[in-house]
Design a protein around this motif. Structure first.
Motif, PDB file in Angstrom:
ATOM      1  N   ASP A 592      -1.028 -30.410 -13.092  1.00  0.00           N
ATOM      2  CA  ASP A 592      -0.388 -30.426 -11.767  1.00  0.00           C
ATOM      3  C   ASP A 592      -0.735 -31.750 -11.106  1.00  0.00           C
ATOM      4  O   ASP A 592      -1.884 -32.008 -10.754  1.00  0.00           O
ATOM      5  N   LEU A 593       0.273 -32.592 -10.903  1.00  0.00           N
ATOM      6  CA  LEU A 593       0.053 -33.927 -10.345  1.00  0.00           C
ATOM      7  C   LEU A 593      -0.170 -33.892  -8.831  1.00  0.00           C
ATOM      8  O   LEU A 593      -0.529 -34.912  -8.247  1.00  0.00           O
ATOM      9  N   GLY A 594       0.063 -32.747  -8.201  1.00  0.00           N
ATOM     10  CA  GLY A 594      -0.174 -32.615  -6.763  1.00  0.00           C
ATOM     11  C   GLY A 594       0.994 -32.999  -5.899  1.00  0.00           C
ATOM     12  O   GLY A 594       1.067 -32.627  -4.730  1.00  0.00           O
ATOM     13  N   ALA A 595       1.935 -33.757  -6.448  1.00  0.00           N
ATOM     14  CA  ALA A 595       3.153 -34.177  -5.754  1.00  0.00           C
ATOM     15  C   ALA A 595       4.136 -34.628  -6.821  1.00  0.00           C
ATOM     16  O   ALA A 595       3.764 -34.854  -7.980  1.00  0.00           O
ATOM     17  N   ALA A 596       5.400 -34.739  -6.440  1.00  0.00           N
ATOM     18  CA  ALA A 596       6.417 -35.186  -7.393  1.00  0.00           C
ATOM     19  C   ALA A 596       6.287 -36.683  -7.640  1.00  0.00           C
ATOM     20  O   ALA A 596       6.118 -37.473  -6.704  1.00  0.00           O
ATOM     21  N   TYR A 597       6.361 -37.074  -8.909  1.00  0.00           N
ATOM     22  CA  TYR A 597       6.312 -38.484  -9.305  1.00  0.00           C
ATOM     23  C   TYR A 597       7.494 -38.798 -10.215  1.00  0.00           C
ATOM     24  O   TYR A 597       8.007 -37.916 -10.922  1.00  0.00           O
ATOM     25  N   SER A 598       7.885 -40.065 -10.201  1.00  0.00           N
ATOM     26  CA  SER A 598       8.842 -40.579 -11.172  1.00  0.00           C
ATOM     27  C   SER A 598       8.050 -40.976 -12.416  1.00  0.00           C
ATOM     28  O   SER A 598       7.264 -41.927 -12.378  1.00  0.00           O
ATOM     29  N   ILE A 599       8.240 -40.238 -13.509  1.00  0.00           N
ATOM     30  CA  ILE A 599       7.424 -40.391 -14.712  1.00  0.00           C
ATOM     31  C   ILE A 599       8.134 -41.319 -15.698  1.00  0.00           C
ATOM     32  O   ILE A 599       9.305 -41.098 -16.039  1.00  0.00           O
ATOM     33  N   SER A 600       7.427 -42.342 -16.157  1.00  0.00           N
ATOM     34  CA  SER A 600       8.021 -43.307 -17.082  1.00  0.00           C
ATOM     35  C   SER A 600       7.330 -43.339 -18.439  1.00  0.00           C
ATOM     36  O   SER A 600       7.885 -43.897 -19.394  1.00  0.00           O
ATOM     37  N   ARG A 601       6.137 -42.751 -18.539  1.00  0.00           N
ATOM     38  CA  ARG A 601       5.375 -42.877 -19.785  1.00  0.00           C
ATOM     39  C   ARG A 601       4.377 -41.728 -19.871  1.00  0.00           C
ATOM     40  O   ARG A 601       3.752 -41.359 -18.865  1.00  0.00           O
ATOM     41  N   VAL A 602       4.218 -41.173 -21.067  1.00  0.00           N
ATOM     42  CA  VAL A 602       3.210 -40.161 -21.331  1.00  0.00           C
ATOM     43  C   VAL A 602       2.463 -40.564 -22.601  1.00  0.00           C
ATOM     44  O   VAL A 602       3.088 -40.897 -23.617  1.00  0.00           O
ATOM     45  N   ARG A 603       1.135 -40.535 -22.518  1.00  0.00           N
ATOM     46  CA  ARG A 603       0.316 -40.957 -23.657  1.00  0.00           C
ATOM     47  C   ARG A 603      -0.600 -39.807 -24.069  1.00  0.00           C
ATOM     48  O   ARG A 603      -1.357 -39.280 -23.254  1.00  0.00           O
ATOM     49  N   LEU A 604      -0.510 -39.411 -25.346  1.00  0.00           N
ATOM     50  CA  LEU A 604      -1.344 -38.349 -25.887  1.00  0.00           C
ATOM     51  C   LEU A 604      -2.254 -38.928 -26.958  1.00  0.00           C
ATOM     52  O   LEU A 604      -1.791 -39.612 -27.873  1.00  0.00           O
ATOM     53  N   GLN A 660      -4.531 -26.005 -39.805  1.00  0.00           N
ATOM     54  CA  GLN A 660      -4.859 -24.591 -39.613  1.00  0.00           C
ATOM     55  C   GLN A 660      -5.513 -24.335 -38.263  1.00  0.00           C
ATOM     56  O   GLN A 660      -5.667 -23.200 -37.833  1.00  0.00           O
ATOM     57  N   TRP A 661      -5.931 -25.428 -37.596  1.00  0.00           N
ATOM     58  CA  TRP A 661      -6.625 -25.313 -36.326  1.00  0.00           C
ATOM     59  C   TRP A 661      -5.636 -25.241 -35.175  1.00  0.00           C
ATOM     60  O   TRP A 661      -4.433 -25.108 -35.383  1.00  0.00           O
ATOM     61  N   GLY A 662      -6.122 -25.351 -33.961  1.00  0.00           N
ATOM     62  CA  GLY A 662      -5.259 -25.316 -32.789  1.00  0.00           C
ATOM     63  C   GLY A 662      -4.662 -26.676 -32.485  1.00  0.00           C
ATOM     64  O   GLY A 662      -4.488 -27.533 -33.372  1.00  0.00           O
ATOM     65  N   TYR A 663      -4.327 -26.881 -31.199  1.00  0.00           N
ATOM     66  CA  TYR A 663      -3.916 -28.190 -30.698  1.00  0.00           C
ATOM     67  C   TYR A 663      -5.128 -28.779 -29.978  1.00  0.00           C
ATOM     68  O   TYR A 663      -5.759 -28.100 -29.169  1.00  0.00           O
ATOM     69  N   SER A 664      -5.429 -30.039 -30.244  1.00  0.00           N
ATOM     70  CA  SER A 664      -6.642 -30.633 -29.682  1.00  0.00           C
ATOM     71  C   SER A 664      -6.345 -32.033 -29.182  1.00  0.00           C
ATOM     72  O   SER A 664      -5.948 -32.917 -29.965  1.00  0.00           O
ATOM     73  N   LEU A 665      -6.495 -32.248 -27.881  1.00  0.00           N
ATOM     74  CA  LEU A 665      -6.187 -33.527 -27.243  1.00  0.00           C
ATOM     75  C   LEU A 665      -7.438 -34.129 -26.622  1.00  0.00           C
ATOM     76  O   LEU A 665      -8.099 -33.498 -25.793  1.00  0.00           O
ATOM     77  N   TRP A 666      -7.732 -35.375 -27.032  1.00  0.00           N
ATOM     78  CA  TRP A 666      -8.774 -36.129 -26.327  1.00  0.00           C
ATOM     79  C   TRP A 666      -8.304 -36.456 -24.916  1.00  0.00           C
ATOM     80  O   TRP A 666      -9.080 -36.386 -23.964  1.00  0.00           O
ATOM     81  N   SER A 667      -7.014 -36.812 -24.805  1.00  0.00           N
ATOM     82  CA  SER A 667      -6.520 -37.168 -23.467  1.00  0.00           C
ATOM     83  C   SER A 667      -5.018 -36.980 -23.383  1.00  0.00           C
ATOM     84  O   SER A 667      -4.294 -37.107 -24.379  1.00  0.00           O
ATOM     85  N   LEU A 668      -4.578 -36.647 -22.190  1.00  0.00           N
ATOM     86  CA  LEU A 668      -3.166 -36.627 -21.814  1.00  0.00           C
ATOM     87  C   LEU A 668      -3.044 -37.485 -20.570  1.00  0.00           C
ATOM     88  O   LEU A 668      -3.613 -37.149 -19.522  1.00  0.00           O
ATOM     89  N   GLN A 669      -2.337 -38.592 -20.684  1.00  0.00           N
ATOM     90  CA  GLN A 669      -2.131 -39.491 -19.549  1.00  0.00           C
ATOM     91  C   GLN A 669      -0.660 -39.481 -19.158  1.00  0.00           C
ATOM     92  O   GLN A 669       0.225 -39.484 -20.031  1.00  0.00           O
ATOM     93  N   VAL A 670      -0.413 -39.471 -17.877  1.00  0.00           N
ATOM     94  CA  VAL A 670       0.947 -39.446 -17.342  1.00  0.00           C
ATOM     95  C   VAL A 670       1.072 -40.613 -16.371  1.00  0.00           C
ATOM     96  O   VAL A 670       0.346 -40.675 -15.371  1.00  0.00           O
ATOM     97  N   PHE A 671       1.991 -41.512 -16.653  1.00  0.00           N
ATOM     98  CA  PHE A 671       2.138 -42.708 -15.828  1.00  0.00           C
ATOM     99  C   PHE A 671       3.380 -42.571 -14.956  1.00  0.00           C
ATOM    100  O   PHE A 671       4.488 -42.332 -15.445  1.00  0.00           O
ATOM    101  N   GLY A 672       3.164 -42.689 -13.652  1.00  0.00           N
ATOM    102  CA  GLY A 672       4.268 -42.517 -12.720  1.00  0.00           C
ATOM    103  C   GLY A 672       4.028 -43.218 -11.411  1.00  0.00           C
ATOM    104  O   GLY A 672       2.970 -43.796 -11.159  1.00  0.00           O
ATOM    105  N   SER A 673       5.036 -43.178 -10.581  1.00  0.00           N
ATOM    106  CA  SER A 673       4.952 -43.789  -9.246  1.00  0.00           C
ATOM    107  C   SER A 673       5.663 -42.900  -8.244  1.00  0.00           C
ATOM    108  O   SER A 673       6.427 -42.007  -8.623  1.00  0.00           O
TER     109      SER A 673
END
Length: 673
Positions: A592-604, A660-673
């Protein structure tokens, strides 16, 4: 520049011309009498910052001191308390009443302690069925801070008016010990007795929202003493979004909508527990009807809907906005029946319908149910009894509140300093006094400098923001002369506020400027000590593209077995911690980003257990999703994705695991303005 001064932790005696009121309840009606006030603060209305709903059946006290700790929602320049004897059978006398900052446990910050008076007197006797509102107290209250209220009961009280599930330790000792810094060998309980309200004066306050409900609102099964009830978590979201809205918890565990039992029914207590709250403008009606549906002989859905309509009509007649909550799933709980489930479905359909009369909807059901079995809690949100959420579930409910729709858009303005990196000129001697404490969202930790001028603290916001407000909450060691400065590069500084007459407490400053770095630059200490800040908050709107997910709340479909694998790890800014799901498809993580953003890039950044097939989805409400990226050939590592869309919520929705394992993310980054 304008300074909205909130007197603070070096407290300054009672405000002249304070107001004292005694409230006598007679059945459903009540009469409140205020003597005329000559206080200059009278133009600033009172707003509730903390409350509990009173109940009968508390313990008895005699020649004992009670010390009770409350968690505020908003701050203010002055405070007052309410002591209730509404369910008492005899008059109760309160003496040596004091308010102070909590120092943890039964301890208080003695320098902050102030005497509480009633009509100028140091004691008050409250008749059976009544309550007393104190005079105004020159006590600056911090937002989301812990305040201790102590009082001496010099005579037998009879059964106390209480709030049974306080979920917070209260302390009792023999004799008059209100003035003691730490109580000696106190008895403890998890309930509140007599104390029902703490109100503040805050010129910026927008009003208060009351959460009316049963055990889910009361915070049953949330971590004891952690203030993880969903109304507490909502207060944090409101503050971070730049709103100054008091959040008052009127939940009673076991409460029903239609019949008295664990406290008066929601219908019978609505006037006292909602409409009469100071500054109330909104009410969120939560979970009472679940208890009605769990009765051995439950009322019909039509009867419960009629009860909700009566509450809506009462709220609207009082000028309040009414937010209806859908009912959370409870299949598997001891009192679940198919009849009750059918009633829940009918009530939720009514609430979601166009003709409900609800001003807004809080979809607690949608936020917490298992997509694979919508009659049950999502396992990651279930405390284990299949009726109540755990802490993650309470966070999910708080996250589901549409702040912009209900409380108004804040223009994207929020506290952009929270959790950001800091630099300081020095750290004073002592334990845990680093700069990060000033931006950790807590008023219980602080940064302290060495005993030297000049001293400074810098916070790196991570990107340029348009800054409109800076709030400093000083400890007793404050700055007499200091500046607030902004910089784009951390080297060249522009002063947007300056004073040589600082007097401590809380400085809430209106400023104007743009920068990535914000500095408090102190040039003259007011004491022999250093500069000491409980908090530095910076309110601004984004001026550029940045990672808008870092430090934001998350929801997940599940958490894998192991230590420290929660969803928050994916957005903590560290590649050394991770979220991991159970070994199941589908699995997902929402931020939840807390407010609406214009999203241009997502990095996993994937750990070895990655997604072969997954989607990146955006949503404005956390319920309806738009896919902006999809793959069925994921190969792990780092996926740096160019996307296009607008949303407040971002979801990684995995449909096929690569291992065989789950989904595992070191990081999820969302770039927006």
């Amino acid at each position: 520049m304008v300074s909205n001064k909130r007197r603070g932790r070096a407290l300054r005696g009672l405000i002249g011309g304070a107001v004292f009121a005694v409230l006598l309840a007679t059945g459903a009606a009540a009469q409140l009498v205020h003597p005329p006030s000559a206080s200059a603060a009278a133009d600033t209305p009172w707003t509730g910052t903390w409350a509990v709903a009173p109940q009968s059946g508390g313990g008895t006290f005699n020649r004992q001191t009670l010390r009770q700790v409350v968690r505020t929602s908003i701050g203010g320049t002055a405070a007052r308390i309410r002591l209730s004897n509404v369910f008492g059978s005899q008059p109760v006398t309160f003496a040596d009443v004091q308010i102070a900052q909590s120092a943890g446990g039964s301890s208080v910050v003695t320098a902050s302690a102030r005497t509480v008076t009633f009509g100028g007197a140091g004691s008050v006797t409250v008749p059976a069925g009544g309550s007393a509102i104190s005079d105004s107290i020159a006590f600056a209250v911090g937002a989301e801070s812990d305040v201790a209220v102590s009082f001496y009961l010099p005579a037998a009280t009879g059964s106390a008016t209480q709030h049974q599930l306080g979920n917070q330790t209260s302390y009792t000792v023999a004799g008059d010990a209100s003035g003691q810094a730490t109580l000696s060998n106190p008895a403890t309980s998890g309930s509140y007795s007599f104390l029902t309200n703490l109100d503040v004066q805050n010129p910026a306050a927008e009003g208060a929202v009351v959460a009316l409900g049963a055990s889910l609102t009361d915070g049953y099964a949330s971590a004891f003493g952690a203030n993880h009830r969903w109304p507490n978590l909502l207060a944090g979201r409101l503050n971070s979004a730049g709103h100054t809205v008091g959040v008052l918890n009127a939940g009673i565990s076991g409460n029903d909508l239609l019949k008295d039992g664990a406290g008066p029914s929601a219908l019978n207590r609505f006037q006292r527990d909602v409409i009469q709250q100071p500054g109330v403008k909104w009410v969120i009606f939560s979970d009472d009807a679940i208890n009605d549906l769990g009765d051995a002989h439950p009322p019909t859905a039509a009867q419960l809907i009629t009860g909700i309509q009566q509450l809506i009509a009462s709220a609207h007649a009082a000028g309040l906005k009414f937010i209806c909550s859908t009912l959370t799933p409870f299949k598997g709980a001891g009192y679940w029946t198919q009849t009750g489930e059918n009633g829940r479905a009918a009530i939720n359909a009514f609430i979601r319908g166009a003709n409900s009369g609800c001003d807004h909807i809080l979809d607690q059901d949608g936020a917490t149910h298992d997509p694979g079995d919508v009659q049950r809690f999502l396992p990651a949100y279930d405390c284990g009894d299949h009726l109540h959420p755990n802490d993650a579930g309470y966070q999910a409910i708080a996250n589901a509140v549409d702040i912009a729709a209900i409380f108004g858009a804040s223009g994207g303005v929020r506290d952009v300093a929270q959790g950001r990196p800091t630099q300081v000129s020095s750290v004073g001697s002592g334990t845990n006094l680093g700069g990060a404490n000033a931006v950790d969202g807590s008023e219980a930790t602080r940064w302290s400098s060495d005993y030297v001028d000049p001293s400074w603290l810098v916070v790196d916001l991570g990107a340029a923001y348009s800054i409109s407000r800076v709030r400093l909450s000083w400890e007793a060691a404050y700055g007499r002369a200091y500046q607030i400065q902004l910089s784009s590069d951390g080297g060249s500084w522009t002063t947007v506020f300056s004073t040589t007459t600082g007097d401590g407490g809380v400085d809430d400053l209106t400023v104007s400027g743009t920068g990535r770095y914000v500095r408090m630059y102190g040039t003259q200490r007011a004491t022999q000590w250093g500069y000491s800040l409980w908090s530095l908050q910076v309110f601004g709107a984004s001026g550029g593209v940045r990672d808008v997910a870092q430090g934001r709340p998350t929801q997940v479909s599940s958490v894998g077995s192991g230590t420290n694998l929660g969803g928050a790890n994916a957005v903590d800014g560290s590649e050394a911690t991770r979220w991991s799901s159970d070994y199941v498809d589908p699995s997902w993580l929402v931020v939840d980003l807390g407010a609406a953003y214009s999203i241009s890039r997502v990095r996993l950044s994937w750990e070895a257990a990655y997604g072969r097939a997954y989607q990146i989805q955006l949503s404005s409400d956390g319920g309806r999703w738009t896919t902006v990226f999809s793959t069925t050939t994921g190969d792990g590592g780092v996926d740096d994705l160019t996307v296009s869309g607008t949303g407040r919520y971002v979801r990684m929705y995995g449909t096929q695991r690569a291992t065989q394992w789950g989904y595992s993310l070191w990081s999820l980054q969302v770039f927006g303005s």
